[in-house]
Scaffold this active site. Structure first.
Site, PDB file in Angstrom:
ATOM      1  N   GLY A  62       1.080  -1.302   0.059  1.00  0.00           N
ATOM      2  CA  GLY A  62      -0.101   0.313   0.201  1.00  0.00           C
ATOM      3  C   GLY A  62       0.970   1.398  -0.469  1.00  0.00           C
TER       4      GLY A  62
ATOM      5  N   GLN B 283       3.132   9.750   0.450  1.00  0.00           N
ATOM      6  CA  GLN B 283       4.886   9.664   0.728  1.00  0.00           C
ATOM      7  C   GLN B 283       5.491   9.121  -0.379  1.00  0.00           C
ATOM      8  OE1 GLN B 283       2.287   5.725   2.371  1.00  0.00           O
ATOM      9  NE2 GLN B 283       4.050   5.313   3.144  1.00  0.00           N
TER      10      GLN B 283
ATOM     11  N   CYS C  69       6.345  -0.144   7.642  1.00  0.00           N
ATOM     12  CA  CYS C  69       5.554   0.999   6.742  1.00  0.00           C
ATOM     13  C   CYS C  69       6.831   1.463   5.551  1.00  0.00           C
ATOM     14  CB  CYS C  69       5.524   1.940   7.136  1.00  0.00           C
ATOM     15  SG  CYS C  69       4.813   4.247   6.374  1.00  0.00           S
ATOM     16  N   LEU C  70       6.344   1.654   4.460  1.00  0.00           N
ATOM     17  CA  LEU C  70       7.249   2.393   4.099  1.00  0.00           C
ATOM     18  C   LEU C  70       8.404   3.170   3.740  1.00  0.00           C
ATOM     19  CD1 LEU C  70       5.955   0.867  -0.001  1.00  0.00           C
ATOM     20  CD2 LEU C  70       7.563   0.152   1.689  1.00  0.00           C
TER      21      LEU C  70
ATOM     22  N   HIS D 184      -4.556   1.653   7.344  1.00  0.00           N
ATOM     23  CA  HIS D 184      -3.198   2.710   7.668  1.00  0.00           C
ATOM     24  C   HIS D 184      -3.219   3.484   6.663  1.00  0.00           C
ATOM     25  CE1 HIS D 184       1.376   1.409   8.027  1.00  0.00           C
ATOM     26  NE2 HIS D 184       1.020   1.967   6.982  1.00  0.00           N
ATOM     27  N   GLU D 185      -2.985   3.639   5.440  1.00  0.00           N
ATOM     28  CA  GLU D 185      -2.984   4.401   4.107  1.00  0.00           C
ATOM     29  C   GLU D 185      -3.755   5.726   4.231  1.00  0.00           C
ATOM     30  OE1 GLU D 185      -0.291   3.953   1.940  1.00  0.00           O
ATOM     31  OE2 GLU D 185      -0.099   1.715   3.433  1.00  0.00           O
TER      32      GLU D 185
END
Length: 188
Positions: A46, A51, A113-114, A155-156
């Site tokens: 995601g 981001q 998380c990225l 989350h996103e």
């Protein structure tokens, strides 16, 4: 189409509240395409537009679940313990998403998380949620989501509101995670 740089903690942009999308145009399509390329390249499931530095209410998800009908691929490392079966692509785009209802039942997933690489934490969220969103053509959709898809969407969506998964952890666990991240960055 391009792989964009992923914004990482402690960048202040991650705390911004994203603005609604107003134009469903070629710029939006390019952003979404770039987001998928960036997410796949980073091995994520995601990604929110903020981001990649774009403070608009856009997120993409693809759980990339293993394809049970495909043959496994040999990685050359026998006994590596990985499932090298190709994954099914199911790219989902959510524009101006809003959660209209959540279940009282919760579930806990170990989230990563990225924007916070190599850091994970158990986060409790509603197990199901009803979501309303627009697609790339501006058409409105509404659906109830559950399981990992519901967790990933929540989350996103947090990213769109300037919230990180670390914000759901206790102060002690959050501080430990940030110290670990700092240590990993210094070692790199």
């Amino acid at each position: 189409m391009a792989i964009r740089e992923i914004v990482e903690v402690p960048d202040a942009r991650l705390k911004l509240v994203s603005k609604p999308v107003e134009a469903f145009d070629d710029d939006l399509r390019t952003l979404v395409t770039d987001m998928f390329e960036t997410m796949y390249d980073a091995h994520g499931i995601g990604l929110a537009a903020i981001q990649v530095g774009e403070p608009v209410r856009v997120l993409v998800i693809d759980l990339q679940e293993p394809d049970p009908d495909a043959e496994g691929e040999d990685c050359g490392d026998h006994g590596c313990g990985h499932d090298h079966r190709p994954t099914k692509k199911n790219p989902l785009t959510f524009i101006n998403p809003e959660i209209v209802e959540v279940s009282e039942e919760t579930s806990t997933y170990q989230e990563g998380c990225l924007s916070i690489p190599e850091i994970y934490g158990d986060v409790e969220r509603p197990a199901r949620c009803r979501v309303r969103w627009h697609d790339l053509d501006g058409a409105e959709h509404e659906q109830e989501l559950d399981g990992l898809l519901a967790t990933c969407l929540q989350h996103e969506m947090d990213h769109l509101n300037g919230i990180l998964f670390l914000d759901h952890l206790s102060r002690l666990k959050r501080n430990m995670a940030l110290k670990k991240l700092d240590k990993l960055r210094k070692a790199a």
